[in-house]
Design a protein around this motif. Sequence first.
Motif, PDB file in Angstrom:
ATOM      1  N   UNK A  90      -7.785  10.462 -14.261  1.00 31.86           N
ATOM      2  CA  UNK A  90      -7.676  11.769 -14.922  1.00 31.86           C
ATOM      3  C   UNK A  90      -6.837  12.802 -14.176  1.00 31.86           C
ATOM      4  N   UNK A  91      -6.825  12.738 -12.850  1.00 28.85           N
ATOM      5  CA  UNK A  91      -6.064  13.715 -12.054  1.00 28.85           C
ATOM      6  C   UNK A  91      -5.101  12.944 -11.172  1.00 28.85           C
ATOM      7  N   UNK A  92      -4.667  13.559 -10.079  1.00 31.45           N
ATOM      8  CA  UNK A  92      -3.841  12.872  -9.104  1.00 31.45           C
ATOM      9  C   UNK A  92      -4.613  11.693  -8.540  1.00 31.45           C
ATOM     10  N   UNK A  93      -3.941  10.567  -8.405  1.00 34.70           N
ATOM     11  CA  UNK A  93      -4.638   9.390  -7.888  1.00 34.70           C
ATOM     12  C   UNK A  93      -5.151   9.678  -6.480  1.00 34.70           C
ATOM     13  N   UNK A  94      -6.396   9.311  -6.202  1.00 36.98           N
ATOM     14  CA  UNK A  94      -6.999   9.634  -4.907  1.00 36.98           C
ATOM     15  C   UNK A  94      -6.532   8.691  -3.800  1.00 36.98           C
ATOM     16  N   UNK A  95      -6.742   9.131  -2.581  1.00 37.82           N
ATOM     17  CA  UNK A  95      -6.543   8.262  -1.422  1.00 37.82           C
ATOM     18  C   UNK A  95      -7.920   7.963  -0.852  1.00 37.82           C
ATOM     19  N   UNK A  96      -8.080   6.754  -0.353  1.00 44.89           N
ATOM     20  CA  UNK A  96      -9.358   6.339   0.221  1.00 44.89           C
ATOM     21  C   UNK A  96      -9.113   5.635   1.541  1.00 44.89           C
ATOM     22  N   UNK A  97      -9.999   5.891   2.503  1.00 49.21           N
ATOM     23  CA  UNK A  97      -9.982   5.133   3.756  1.00 49.21           C
ATOM     24  C   UNK A  97     -10.667   3.809   3.474  1.00 49.21           C
ATOM     25  N   UNK A  98      -9.953   2.739   3.719  1.00 53.31           N
ATOM     26  CA  UNK A  98     -10.486   1.416   3.413  1.00 53.31           C
ATOM     27  C   UNK A  98     -10.646   0.610   4.683  1.00 53.31           C
ATOM     28  N   UNK A  99     -11.849   0.151   4.903  1.00 46.13           N
ATOM     29  CA  UNK A  99     -12.145  -0.677   6.061  1.00 46.13           C
ATOM     30  C   UNK A  99     -11.893  -2.137   5.717  1.00 46.13           C
ATOM     31  N   UNK A 100     -11.745  -2.987   6.716  1.00 47.29           N
ATOM     32  CA  UNK A 100     -11.581  -4.421   6.441  1.00 47.29           C
ATOM     33  C   UNK A 100     -12.728  -5.000   5.609  1.00 47.29           C
ATOM     34  N   UNK A 101     -13.886  -4.373   5.638  1.00 47.63           N
ATOM     35  CA  UNK A 101     -15.022  -4.847   4.847  1.00 47.63           C
ATOM     36  C   UNK A 101     -14.760  -4.727   3.344  1.00 47.63           C
ATOM     37  N   UNK A 102     -13.791  -3.897   2.939  1.00 50.62           N
ATOM     38  CA  UNK A 102     -13.459  -3.734   1.525  1.00 50.62           C
ATOM     39  C   UNK A 102     -12.550  -4.850   1.009  1.00 50.62           C
ATOM     40  N   UNK A 103     -12.064  -5.707   1.905  1.00 49.77           N
ATOM     41  CA  UNK A 103     -11.183  -6.805   1.509  1.00 49.77           C
ATOM     42  C   UNK A 103     -12.045  -7.976   1.060  1.00 49.77           C
ATOM     43  N   UNK A 104     -11.720  -8.519  -0.090  1.00 49.08           N
ATOM     44  CA  UNK A 104     -12.459  -9.668  -0.638  1.00 49.08           C
ATOM     45  C   UNK A 104     -12.225 -10.890   0.250  1.00 49.08           C
ATOM     46  N   UNK A 105     -13.296 -11.459   0.849  1.00 51.94           N
ATOM     47  CA  UNK A 105     -13.145 -12.619   1.729  1.00 51.94           C
ATOM     48  C   UNK A 105     -12.511 -13.809   1.003  1.00 51.94           C
ATOM     49  N   UNK A 106     -11.563 -14.453   1.666  1.00 49.37           N
ATOM     50  CA  UNK A 106     -10.907 -15.630   1.113  1.00 49.37           C
ATOM     51  C   UNK A 106      -9.796 -15.338   0.125  1.00 49.37           C
TER      52      UNK A 106
END
Length: 137
Positions: A90-106
Amino acid sequence: MLLTDIAVEHTISPPKGGLSVNVVLHPFTNTQRDSLGKFEIVRTVREPSGKDVKRSTFVSFAQLAELYAKGVLDEYGFSIRMCVPGGKYPKTTPTKKLLPAHIKPGSPFDLAVQGVDVAKEATRELKTALFRTGVSV
């Protein structure tokens, strides 16, 4: 293109009240000329005047994997520009801090991160991109 190997939940709150909506966000590649097919990473930098400013640069899939593998994103407080799948934010696309835990394993991205030789020096192109954000590796 959305990088669905990385996902984070986000709540959209309407500015005039109403029901909040939870969505899943993914990093996405830019569609503009010089940064076509690259991901935007953003960092807040304090200028000598004491003012905080946002600095951003664009990195490729392989460079993003290298930054994750070497811990640069976390160490320097980078965020990644995110988007909802199959729709507009709806607005400006947000930025997020992403940790390695957010990466799908495999996932292909996880395998790319694992395949990075962290002992190798960063390429000149990656060093130049990071220099724009005040980071030297």
